[in-house]
Design an enzyme around this catalytic site. Sequence first.
Site, PDB file in Angstrom:
ATOM      1  N   THR B  14       7.494  25.035   8.626  1.00 22.67           N
ATOM      2  CA  THR B  14       7.957  24.026   9.586  1.00 22.67           C
ATOM      3  C   THR B  14       7.465  22.625   9.199  1.00 22.67           C
ATOM      4  OG1 THR B  14       5.973  24.365  10.929  1.00 22.67           O
ATOM      5  CG2 THR B  14       7.889  25.699  11.461  1.00 22.67           C
ATOM      6  N   ASP B  15       8.069  21.618   9.834  1.00 23.18           N
ATOM      7  CA  ASP B  15       7.571  20.251   9.660  1.00 23.18           C
ATOM      8  C   ASP B  15       7.368  19.589  11.016  1.00 23.18           C
ATOM      9  OD1 ASP B  15       9.986  19.168  10.574  1.00 23.18           O
ATOM     10  OD2 ASP B  15      10.760  18.798   8.578  1.00 23.18           O
ATOM     11  N   ALA B  16       6.959  18.335  10.986  1.00 22.12           N
ATOM     12  CA  ALA B  16       6.596  17.645  12.221  1.00 22.12           C
ATOM     13  C   ALA B  16       7.786  17.432  13.151  1.00 22.12           C
ATOM     14  CB  ALA B  16       5.927  16.300  11.900  1.00 22.12           C
TER      15      ALA B  16
END
Lengths: 134, 134, 134, 134
Positions: B14-16
């Site tokens: 995942t990312d921000a």
Amino acid sequence: MTYELPIRVYWEDTDAGGIVFYANYLKFFERARTEWLRSLGVGQQALREQTGGMFVVSETTIKYHRPARLDDELLVTARLQESGRASITIAQQAWRKTSGQPELLCEGSIRIGWVSAASMKPERIPSSILEALK
Amino acid sequence: MTYELPIRVYWEDTDAGGIVFYANYLKFFERARTEWLRSLGVGQQALREQTGGMFVVSETTIKYHRPARLDDELLVTARLQESGRASITIAQQAWRKTSGQPELLCEGSIRIGWVSAASMKPERIPSSILEALK
Amino acid sequence: MTYELPIRVYWEDTDAGGIVFYANYLKFFERARTEWLRSLGVGQQALREQTGGMFVVSETTIKYHRPARLDDELLVTARLQESGRASITIAQQAWRKTSGQPELLCEGSIRIGWVSAASMKPERIPSSILEALK
Amino acid sequence: MTYELPIRVYWEDTDAGGIVFYANYLKFFERARTEWLRSLGVGQQALREQTGGMFVVSETTIKYHRPARLDDELLVTARLQESGRASITIAQQAWRKTSGQPELLCEGSIRIGWVSAASMKPERIPSSILEALK
């Protein structure tokens, strides 16, 4: 009109083939887009705090011509290819610096939309970004 | 005819933005291709030791439809789209399992060539692989 | 008492040394912790939506004994080593399956705290998690 | 005596917690070590071609104090902590640049050995590297 970011190849970027793992060019391209926007006064974290929106990638088309290796020095470019209200398309290339002519390693286009971070629904790209890109 | 690999979304993916980082679908697609080949009796590490050759990705075209999130359970598919002597094209999709119909998150095609690992020069794909894929 | 998760080594995990990039064992360890929690009924995405909190890693100590390679089949373990109100420590190992005895590749301990996702301030670990771990 | 490398936080570095994924500090630390060696005239790819050897990480101990976020500007340091014939230990830190005092985000030590790339057996670190580090 074309933004250029130098990027060095580190261990983390390579795979057991001895070359840069192909998915990692998408990271290099993203770094170049981010620095390009930053050079135009657009900070993505700040924009998200102000507008609640963020970019998401909706389409990528990439061609891989030559591999890069550990310690290679790349030049990664970004150029506006197409621009609409809800999405923009960026043309990007990765070149290897050599003692002579740079070599084209990889190129492609990245289509990007703007969404509400909360709902992930498409929204209009903030005009400040579109104006900065022109 | 279509191979399916279940893949779970972890923090690393995942990312921000709270969603799977788009470059990581290329990793998911690669895992599915590898397991598909393995299910057909093709081990890439063993093949490299025997033949000195390996696959390299030469082109990718990906469309992103919906985001995936932490803990989502995906189903990633691989299907032979086109096959030549020096390259093959694999059609791939990532679906999210839900209590009802699965949702298509991302799809694309990956063109892959066969090269000598030492010289990175293109070579014919070993016939054992082409036969396994048919 | 010890949770075990099988993990396959893919191209994405390796580096130009021909082995798994050392930082990636932290990903493997995290997958094992997540599946262990899930097997105990703890879903991190669901917990975050309910409590607004999440785990963050506060300390890692890792020893690398032997390298893993492409296509290797690993067994990654997780075991509760220490448990407090605001943090827990998990002992983890990565083993390679072989035709004979498994080989220990890498081991370490991961200390994890619980924070408010909004403020990143430490909070008590939800009692449902602590009870599930016992 | 302490090498410093500025590193920017990009989307690829973050996770769904909105912060830099903890395993990625190992990447940042590795970049700083590589640039430090390069600044001392040591190129790892060139050394491998000349000597057949390469560095492998044998132990890491990391403490995480504060999270970094998208667009943060870090300063990552490397300093020789201990040096033997077969392994060296590097002390490393990641700081966030702010308008005032930098904030310490993460610190640790990385023990590194030298191995034959073919056999993965430990060997003496080339004296050119040890001398450069002194």
